[in-house]
Design a protein around this motif. Structure first.
Motif, PDB file in Angstrom:
ATOM      1  N   SER A   9       0.839  -1.204   0.000  1.00 23.88           N
ATOM      2  CA  SER A   9       0.000   0.000   0.000  1.00 23.88           C
ATOM      3  C   SER A   9       0.876   1.257   0.000  1.00 23.88           C
ATOM      4  N   ASP A  10       0.248   2.387  -0.328  1.00 22.82           N
ATOM      5  CA  ASP A  10       0.958   3.666  -0.322  1.00 22.82           C
ATOM      6  C   ASP A  10       1.532   3.957   1.059  1.00 22.82           C
ATOM      7  N   ASP A  11       0.725   3.763   2.103  1.00 24.00           N
ATOM      8  CA  ASP A  11       1.176   4.066   3.467  1.00 24.00           C
ATOM      9  C   ASP A  11       2.395   3.241   3.844  1.00 24.00           C
ATOM     10  N   TYR A  31       2.334   6.911  -9.600  1.00 22.98           N
ATOM     11  CA  TYR A  31       1.656   8.199  -9.815  1.00 22.98           C
ATOM     12  C   TYR A  31       2.256   9.039 -10.949  1.00 22.98           C
ATOM     13  N   ARG A  69      -0.331  10.164   7.107  1.00 22.55           N
ATOM     14  CA  ARG A  69      -0.641   8.819   6.649  1.00 22.55           C
ATOM     15  C   ARG A  69      -2.127   8.515   6.785  1.00 22.55           C
ATOM     16  N   TRP A  71      -4.274   9.330   4.541  1.00 23.11           N
ATOM     17  CA  TRP A  71      -4.941  10.192   3.579  1.00 23.11           C
ATOM     18  C   TRP A  71      -4.487   9.804   2.165  1.00 23.11           C
ATOM     19  N   PRO A  72      -5.315  10.106   1.152  1.00 22.12           N
ATOM     20  CA  PRO A  72      -4.905   9.747  -0.211  1.00 22.12           C
ATOM     21  C   PRO A  72      -3.718  10.584  -0.663  1.00 22.12           C
ATOM     22  N   LEU A  73      -2.821   9.934  -1.358  1.00 23.03           N
ATOM     23  CA  LEU A  73      -1.583  10.592  -1.767  1.00 23.03           C
ATOM     24  C   LEU A  73      -1.788  11.533  -2.963  1.00 23.03           C
ATOM     25  N   ALA A  74      -2.692  11.147  -3.874  1.00 20.77           N
ATOM     26  CA  ALA A  74      -2.856  11.898  -5.124  1.00 20.77           C
ATOM     27  C   ALA A  74      -3.122  13.398  -4.928  1.00 20.77           C
ATOM     28  N   TRP A  76      -2.367  15.378  -2.573  1.00 19.71           N
ATOM     29  CA  TRP A  76      -1.161  16.010  -2.038  1.00 19.71           C
ATOM     30  C   TRP A  76      -0.131  16.206  -3.145  1.00 19.71           C
ATOM     31  N   LEU A 147     -11.368  13.850  -9.484  1.00 14.54           N
ATOM     32  CA  LEU A 147     -11.195  14.100  -8.058  1.00 14.54           C
ATOM     33  C   LEU A 147     -12.501  14.667  -7.512  1.00 14.54           C
ATOM     34  N   GLU A 151     -11.262  16.337  -2.466  1.00 14.02           N
ATOM     35  CA  GLU A 151      -9.886  16.090  -2.885  1.00 14.02           C
ATOM     36  C   GLU A 151      -9.321  17.292  -3.635  1.00 14.02           C
TER      37      GLU A 151
END
Lengths: 196, 182
Positions: A9-11, A31, A69, A71-74, A76, A147, A151
């Protein structure tokens, strides 16, 4: 091993990135297309898109400790990319830019329909680049990446109300410009590419 | 709802950010109002065109270039940290040495002065004599401290303070990337 990192996962990857930078590499590949495409639509230039995209990810790496952490990375990443991009455009004082020629994928339609679609898309590309950056951003974030408003608020670093105002105004401008261009063509005049 | 009110709902409707009641109103209106329908379809068409736009992916070497830069920044940052912490350690050691030396000097001066006071009244001014009559030892110590203000003690303290600021700067700007748990 990079293979085992690919389906994390991203986290997890963000945590790992501290000790193992290659974990961040996996995030980049996840990404990079989104960010690159967004920046290409913002700047109209592949070169600029690549430069700013690279800057975006390096900056993100250095600021990883500030990212929340869970939260969605995109959004940001979009925020970092947008800020860097707007700085670049302001420096260049560029309001309009023409996009490069692009291949349209074959969708099995008739030749006439394909040509019309191609023309419309090219027109749309150009018109988007004539929008002021502050309106270009919400249009791209909403329609290229779907989005949500929330977002977008994160990505644009503005309140929800501002997201709506800017998005609705951007659509208004877009429609007005597309109509204007079509009217000029209909009357056999040169397309006016200057921003309204 | 009239056309104006319906059109004000087009954007939230397009984005699916509309209440059920309002959605029904909009759809009902569009089913019979030709002008509004045309208006909405234009909006929708623009959105669909945008969504159908070709995606321009990053070039194949992109991630590699990013990671090269990341590694470069990491080394640069750790080098900067080493330099700053080294300067801090050096300045602190120097400062501490000066503090110890200065402190010792002040202490010795205090001892000597108290001894000389016991023996006689050497090197004490008139005004000092008036004040010291009330509280002899404390006033003398204070005067000795004041007299030694330019001593190494103060210099040492300043050095430690400055170097601590350096260390803070190093910490804030060049700390290794760490994930905050919030």
């Amino acid at each position: 091993m990079k293979e085992t990192l690919l389906d994390k996962s991203d986290d997890f990857l963000i945590d790992e990135a501290q000790r193992k930078p290659e974990a961040f590499g996996v995030l980049v590949t996840r990404y990079q297309d989104r960010i690159h495409n967004y920046l290409y639509r913002m700047t109209g230039s592949r070169e600029d898109a690549e430069d700013v995209a690279q800057e975006t990810f390096v900056k993100a790496y250095l600021a990883l400790s500030t990212f929340r952490r869970g939260w969605p990375l995109a959004p940001w990443l979009f925020r970092i990319a947008t800020n860097l991009c707007i700085n670049l455009l302001k420096k260049r004082n560029r309001v309009t830019a023409l996009p490069e020629e692009m291949e349209i994928m074959d969708r099995g339609e008739s030749v006439e329909a394909e040509v019309e679609v191609r023309e419309l898309k090219r027109e749309l590309d150009e018109v988007i680049l004539t929008l002021p950056e502050v309106y270009r951003v919400p249009i791209l974030l909403r329609h290229l990446y779907q989005l949500s408003y929330e977002e977008m608020a994160q990505a644009m670093d503005v309140p929800l109300g501002t997201v709506k105002t800017r998005l609705f105004r951007a659509r208004e401008l877009l429609r007005a410009k597309l109509d204007h261009t079509r009217m000029m063509e209909r009357h056999g005049l040169q397309g006016d590419k200057s921003p309204i | 709802m009239d056309c104006k009110e319906i059109r004000a709902l087009f954007d939230p409707y397009l984005d699916g950010r509309i209440s059920r009641k309002e959605r029904e109103e909009v759809e009902n209106h569009l089913s019979w109002c030709y002008a509004c329908r045309e208006e909405y379809l234009t909006l929708e068409r623009v959105a669909l065109l945008l969504e159908g736009q070709e995606r321009v992916p990053a070039p194949p070497w992109f991630a590699h270039r990013v990671m090269e830069e990341v590694y470069r920044q990491r080394s640069a940052h750790s080098r900067a940290r080493v330099v700053l912490y080294g300067a801090w350690a050096l300045a602190s050691l120097l400062g501490l040495a000066l503090i110890v030396e200065g402190g010792l000097a002040v202490y010795q001066a205090v001892i000597q002065s108290s001894d000389s006071l016991v023996e006689g009244s050497e090197g004490v001014s008139n005004s000092a004599a008036d004040l010291s009559a009330a509280n002899p030892e404390l006033m003398d110590t204070l005067f000795i401290l004041l007299a030694n203000l330019e001593s190494d003690l103060v210099l040492g303290l300043s050095l430690v303070f400055v170097s601590s600021c350096l260390a803070l700067v190093a910490l804030m700007n060049y700390r290794p990337p760490r994930t905050a748990y919030r």
